[in-house]
Each structure stands twice: as C-alpha cells, then as structure tokens.
Design a protein around this motif. Sequence first.
Motif, PDB file in Angstrom:
ATOM      1  N   MET A 122      36.967  43.924  36.483  1.00 37.55           N
ATOM      2  CA  MET A 122      36.403  44.820  37.562  1.00 37.55           C
ATOM      3  C   MET A 122      35.842  45.958  36.598  1.00 37.55           C
ATOM      4  O   MET A 122      36.285  46.430  35.773  1.00 37.55           O
ATOM      5  CB  MET A 122      37.608  45.430  38.186  1.00 37.55           C
ATOM      6  N   TYR A 125      34.463  47.597  31.609  1.00 31.90           N
ATOM      7  CA  TYR A 125      35.093  46.900  32.504  1.00 31.90           C
ATOM      8  C   TYR A 125      36.538  47.333  32.403  1.00 31.90           C
ATOM      9  O   TYR A 125      36.901  47.550  31.173  1.00 31.90           O
ATOM     10  CB  TYR A 125      35.026  45.336  32.513  1.00 31.90           C
ATOM     11  N   TYR A 126      37.281  47.303  33.363  1.00 31.79           N
ATOM     12  CA  TYR A 126      38.821  47.206  33.225  1.00 31.79           C
ATOM     13  C   TYR A 126      39.113  46.361  32.514  1.00 31.79           C
ATOM     14  O   TYR A 126      38.584  45.047  32.425  1.00 31.79           O
ATOM     15  CB  TYR A 126      39.530  47.654  34.456  1.00 31.79           C
ATOM     16  N   GLU A 167      42.297  40.385  34.033  1.00 35.35           N
ATOM     17  CA  GLU A 167      43.390  40.171  34.503  1.00 35.35           C
ATOM     18  C   GLU A 167      43.256  38.532  35.346  1.00 35.35           C
ATOM     19  O   GLU A 167      42.224  38.044  35.502  1.00 35.35           O
ATOM     20  CB  GLU A 167      44.222  40.675  35.550  1.00 35.35           C
ATOM     21  N   LEU A 178      39.164  36.981  46.157  1.00 37.86           N
ATOM     22  CA  LEU A 178      39.060  38.130  45.321  1.00 37.86           C
ATOM     23  C   LEU A 178      39.168  39.646  46.240  1.00 37.86           C
ATOM     24  O   LEU A 178      39.965  40.701  45.790  1.00 37.86           O
ATOM     25  CB  LEU A 178      37.561  38.256  44.669  1.00 37.86           C
ATOM     26  N   HIS A 191      42.913  39.914  46.875  1.00 38.05           N
ATOM     27  CA  HIS A 191      43.387  40.161  45.860  1.00 38.05           C
ATOM     28  C   HIS A 191      43.366  41.642  45.459  1.00 38.05           C
ATOM     29  O   HIS A 191      44.378  42.407  45.105  1.00 38.05           O
ATOM     30  CB  HIS A 191      42.959  39.266  44.590  1.00 38.05           C
ATOM     31  N   TYR A 192      42.169  42.275  45.576  1.00 36.97           N
ATOM     32  CA  TYR A 192      42.039  43.452  45.234  1.00 36.97           C
ATOM     33  C   TYR A 192      42.167  44.632  46.758  1.00 36.97           C
ATOM     34  O   TYR A 192      42.149  45.796  46.738  1.00 36.97           O
ATOM     35  CB  TYR A 192      40.636  44.055  44.867  1.00 36.97           C
ATOM     36  N   LEU A 232      40.019  44.613  49.289  1.00 34.09           N
ATOM     37  CA  LEU A 232      38.786  45.282  49.682  1.00 34.09           C
ATOM     38  C   LEU A 232      37.972  44.281  50.664  1.00 34.09           C
ATOM     39  O   LEU A 232      38.539  43.332  50.762  1.00 34.09           O
ATOM     40  CB  LEU A 232      37.979  45.371  48.344  1.00 34.09           C
ATOM     41  N   LEU A 263      31.823  43.215  47.556  1.00 36.09           N
ATOM     42  CA  LEU A 263      31.901  42.953  46.323  1.00 36.09           C
ATOM     43  C   LEU A 263      30.770  42.218  45.887  1.00 36.09           C
ATOM     44  O   LEU A 263      30.128  41.325  46.664  1.00 36.09           O
ATOM     45  CB  LEU A 263      33.089  41.904  46.259  1.00 36.09           C
ATOM     46  N   ASN A 323      32.411  46.819  42.577  1.00 34.63           N
ATOM     47  CA  ASN A 323      33.054  47.372  44.086  1.00 34.63           C
ATOM     48  C   ASN A 323      31.818  48.305  44.709  1.00 34.63           C
ATOM     49  O   ASN A 323      31.751  49.372  44.229  1.00 34.63           O
ATOM     50  CB  ASN A 323      34.017  48.105  43.948  1.00 34.63           C
TER      51      ASN A 323
END
Length: 832
Positions: A679, A687-688, A691, A710, A713-714, A716, A721, A772
């Motif tokens: 992300m 990026y973070y 995962e 996705l 998962h997040y 959102l 996205l 995002n």
Amino acid sequence: MVHPPVCQQGSHWFDLNDSTVTSIRELDIEKQFQGKESAYMLFYRKTQLQRPSEALNNPQYKVPSQLIQMAQDENRRLQQMREEFEAANNTVELHLHLAPFYKMVNGVLQPVSREPSGSINLSFDCRKTVGDLRITIYHMQELWEGDMALTVARSLPAGLHLYNTLTDDSVSLYSAGIRTNTDLFVWNGKQVCGAAVQSGAEWEPVLLTVVRPFLGEDVEQEGQNGVKCQNNSAGSEKVGPGLQREARGFAGGATLGEVREALGEPRESLLCQENKRGRGGGQGAGEGGGASGWRVFPPDDMQRTLKELSLKDGDALLVLEPDSFDSSVFTRNGDVVTVTTPSDCRWLQVEFQPQINGDEEEQRKKVKVPATGNMLLCEVKQRAIEELQLQEQPSGVQLCLRQVDCSGKLLPPVFEELSVRDAGVRLMTTLTLCQGNAPKESQLFLHFTVGTAPSTGMKMDIIVEKTCTVKECLKAMLDAVGLNGTSWHLRRIDWCEEVGEPLMDEDASLSELKISNGETLVVTEGLLPPKGFLKLPVWLYVDLRCVEPDCNPTENSPAEQQMDRAESTDGSCAQSIFLCGGKMAELRNIGRVEISDDATLEDLKTQVLTLPALQDVCVPVASFLRVWWMEGGRLTRILRGQQVTLRKLKLTSGTDLCVQGLMKEEDLGPKQVLLNLKMGVPGERSYYPSEELVWDASHDSSPRSLRSSLAAHYGLSPDSLLLAKHQPEKHVWEEIFNWTQQVSRKKKKKKAESLLGPPFHIRDGDVIGIKNLLIDSNKDFITAEDQQGQQRLREQAEQRRKGEQAAASNGGGKTKSRKLEVPLSISVGVFR
C-alpha cells in the motif's frame, strides 16, 4: 444516531424529507424499481408513517420530482447501453458471394475475375431471422431479379464450395448455425452461369497438381540453380527441364475419366499418381535424386471418383500421351513410370570450408560435380577433392561431406557408403567439405558437452556405433575429454535447448533409446538416481527479519528478489537477496533429497524436514511448510496439492526447490494465487511493509475480481483503488486495467479478461502496488529505488554498446558483433 431517509445513486445520498428516525433497525427498506435497470436505487421511509390509500401501488408517492426525473434519465441511459451491448454482442460478420461474379470450372466455383467485387461484407444481428437477412440483401441488390437462395459456403484451396441452403425464413441466424465470418453464396438456387452446382461434403473440390511433359526449345536455358520457372498461366510453372506443373481444381465427386476429359486428353493417355517412397525415394519429379516413380492408374480406376481414390489437395497427377515415351525422360515398366532427371540437372555443388582463421573467406572454394541419384557419395567427395586440388592436405587429415540448413548451420556428415538418393541428398544442392571423419551407416554422429547446455559450453563431436550402450557411449565421451571416474551420467537436450531428462537405462543401446544422428547429449556430473527416483536440490528461504532483531520489516517479496552468489559461514552455498531499503533475505542451500516420483507433496515436505539443516526448525505439520519451484535462481511457483504426486507436478531430477516456514497452515487451490501487497504511503514515493494475500481466481480472474478482493481486505470501496504490478527486472510498474473495454463492438464474442494470462501473467509472489485515491492523489507508483534501478540499466546498456564498438574497431571492421543473448519467457495458460 439519527439516520435520514435517503436515496442512493452511486456515492451520492439525497434527503427525502425532514423527518428522522431513532434507529436504523426501524427503517423499512423498500426497493422501488423504475423498470429492471434501477434496482440499485433504494428509497427509505419511516415505518411509523401511515401510508394513505392513494399511496398504495404508487411507488412514486411523495418522492421528489427531481429524484424521479433522475431515475428516469438513468433508466434511459441504461436502456441505451443495454441495447448497444446486445447489438455488439449479437452482431456477426457475414461474407456474401454473389453468383453473377462466379463461374463453374470443372465443377468448381471460381471468380470471374480477380477483382474482389463479387464479395461483400455485411454486419448483421444474428437474432434476426433468415427472412430478415434475405430482405436486407434484396435492398442492397436492387437489380436482383427472381428467386434468391442463401447457401452456406466455404473457401477451399480449389475454389468456393456450397453446403446447406437456408430454407426456413422464420428461423433466426443463430439457430440456423450462422456464426461470425460465415460465407454465404447468393444465387437462384439452381444454376450459376447456366451450369448446375453440386453441393455437400461428397462433392468438395480437390486441388490437384497436374504434371505434363514439357520438351520445348527452352529446355537448356536453365537458371542459376538449374531450374527455370515459366509462368504460362495462373498456377502453372515449369519445375525443371522436361516437366511443367499446373494447379487445377476438380469436383470431388468427378470420376478420373471425367478429369482426363476435362484436361482435354485422349482416351489413350495415361494418368499416374506419384509413388511416395521412403528413405530418400519420395522426391518429386525435377527435385533431384536422379529419378522419381509414378504409379499408372488401372482402367478400372477411371470410373472411380476422386474421393474414392483418396486424392487430397496438393496431390500430383502425371498426364502422359503415348508418344511421351519416345523421350529418354520417361520409361515404363509394368504399372510404374520412371521420370529421369535430364542431364543438365545432374550435379552437386561442393564447397570446401577450411578451419576457421583470418583467411577463411579467401580459402573458400566451390566446384560443381556431375552426379546422379545412383552415384555413391564417396565418389562425389573424391571428385570434389580432385577438382579442388586438395590431394596435398596433410597426411592423416580426414574430410567429410556435410549438408547446410537454411540458417547456415552445418548438419551431421552424410553416410558416404550410400548413394545420393538413398542418403536423401537432392541434386542441384550444395554440400560442404569439412575436416572430420564420415560415419558409416551403422554409426551415429553425436554432439556432446560437459556439464552445461550447448549455449554455454563448448560443443564437441564423436562417432559411436548405434549398438553401443549408454554406458559405453559415456565412457567414450569421457575418454575424449580426458575425464575419469564413475560419477557421471548422460542427459538429453530438450526442445528449448536446455539440459533435459537423464538416460536412465545405462545398459540400453542408443538405437533402442531412439538416439538420432546429430543429436546432442550432455555429460553431467553425479550418479544416476535409482529408476523412478528424483534428486532434488533444496534451498531454505531465511527471512532476515526473524534473525535480526533491529531490522525493520522488508518491503519486497521473494518473487522480487535480486540474487547474488555468496558463501555462508559453514561453507555451504548461499544466495544473498538484496531488497529495497537495504534490507536483505537469504537463500541457503541445505542439501538435496532423493525421493520417488510416486511420492506426494506431503511426503516430500516430510522428507525435507529430515535434512540436518532443518533439525531445529519448528514445523508442527507439513502444511506449515511452503515449497517453491525455483527457475534461474528465482522463486516462481508454489507447489500445490498435499496428495498430488511429484510426477503429476512435473518435477524432474535436478529441479531446484525452496522451502519456507509459515506461521499458519496453507493449502492453496489450483487457481489461488499468493500475492504480496504494498500500500502506497500518501504523499510519498514509498510503500508500507508488504503483506501476503491469497487471491481466489478460480471463479473470476478479471481485474474486477482482484480489485474487489483487495477492497474487502482493506475495507475500502473498489472504485477508490488503483492497482499496478511491479516488474522488478525492469524497475517499472504496470497499471492493471480492464483492457476489454477497448475491444471493437463489431466483434460478437469478447475474450474473457484474465489476469492469469496476457498481458499481466500474474503468478505466485508477484508484487501488487495499491493506491488509495481517497487520500492519495499521486497515481505514479515508481519509487526512488526504481529510478535508480532504471538508471543502472541504462548505464549497463551504454557500456555494452561502447564495448561492442571498441571490439569492432580493434578487429578492423572484420569481426562481426554477436547479439546479446537474452532469456525468453514463455507464459503458458492454466488449464485446470
């Protein structure tokens, strides 16, 4: 919390009145459909409101007029989109062939001229009826008179052929079996230019090659290669002195006697079929070998049809008049006619190729040697040596004749004990005279390398008997290169020029294993595993986040790792994996396992855990261990199915595997893909930490499915996205989009979009970048590390270019620069 009654359209909400409710559970949700298209518009009212009688069966009661108008506009837009989609999805492309532009030739429909005016392309809705299509064609052809028949046709090599006629005007085109690119013949249903037309599979035309004697005055005017083509008419050419070929189409239901009559030949003429022999004898007339054989059709065959005689497109038919045998070219013995190649075509060109040195071009010599099909190749070589004056070659130096393929590559030496015809050598071709021994007919000429594939190792040659065993052949190769020991075995080269399967049966002869002349074998170090067993090198994936307490989580996935050889402290081979941000993981070679190919993946994991390097690794059950397939030092694919055998997984001896310990059990399905998600940090080019996510693509592998997974998962919205796949070799990001939106609407069937196929080819371990858009306006996925990597690639390319220029200048312009070898990646679809 107070919830107003609202109407939702997309992400916009509208207040319906000023009343409020105390809990969302008090809302009575009513789906008011303005037609089927507005099912996603919901109107909310308070359950406490008492509805008057005029509101019954009136969904629009007290709904603001602007919302009703908005819903109606949306319905009209959706209806238009649906109509456009249905029209594009049901439109077929038809090819109409008009009868006035065709004529009948020997029972075959042929165009009157080469101009494409007789063929019309028509886009039509396949839901409409045959009658609708007929009316449309009537309007297009205003001058058409009389009845109109529509018959399904096919363009065959011999010409256009008709099949079934569309007779029921009430049937839709789809029900009638009409698909896109169908050919339809438009005619009166009876005749074409006054000639009757036969339809159906039994009358399918056959395109025959009619061969006739050609003994004109220009026989001796041969071209550069001894063959002169003469285009007398379309499809007619002179294939050599004495013969002329012409392509002619005939109805499959026509008898051989009718074909002879159509050719204008008298009843005394002979029709012959080419006698296709094996081993160098199946050559056509004029194609070398000295002579070719033809079988005379008996008189009874004159009443049989071409279909009954099993004649196919391209078959040759020799037509001979009785006086043809006055020429020395044609001789008859019973029912066999022999066509002898004229003397001016009986030659072989021999080119002497010395050892490669600076004067190679100057030493190349060519000579044309008279030859016949019955002449032995050793005689051809001896004549060439005499003509080229090579008798003074150093004593002990042997010469052999070799053919050259179309790419200029030398083929194995020919068997000099055989004749030109039996060896499969065609007259009027070139042989190369090279240094080396010529094999006997009982021997094999083989290439071999030691330890590596031919592309990286030096290729050597050896001549062995066909009856020698694999063990004897291996010993001969080891003696040739001066190697000793018994820990060696032979492997074949597979179709992609890589080291393939080992020759397991060392006591079998080369002929039993169908080792062919000119094949390449690889001498590989190591003993052969027992029959049915595999030797598999095993690597351990070590995440340095687990061994360095001060190390932050890494950002990249195993599939994105760049490998570099290193030596671990205990002397075992390891590969260091450099990751972004200076973090590093490591692959360690922990040994190899020997296991039967009938064992399951679970058995393999259990046996891997017995290796000494994994004695201290805590793995409760086999499903806590992930096994990667390695190719070229990269982790490419996860092995799936605990009870699937290694044979079914297509594992072979020498396949590198990598094991990775997991924190939870894993049992991936055939189309479940392990992805590494990154992300993006809002406002930054970073990026973070990555995962893992298992994406189930078994039901839907489209970008929409991935985006929905996705988003779930997040937590959102999918529309917020933006996704991209990272290409670590090129340091670029490839944005994921719905590419079928750009497909032409004229196509009836749109190909299903799948991320598992081109152009994305998503597989295990791929890195998916996520933006995002609600909080991040930067749509560029590239990072500073990517820019540095791209700069390195440009510098490397520039260095290679300068090196090639320097090498060319040092060689005085004579050295030909070799193109850089690059890996070729072939993506194969998943068929499960």
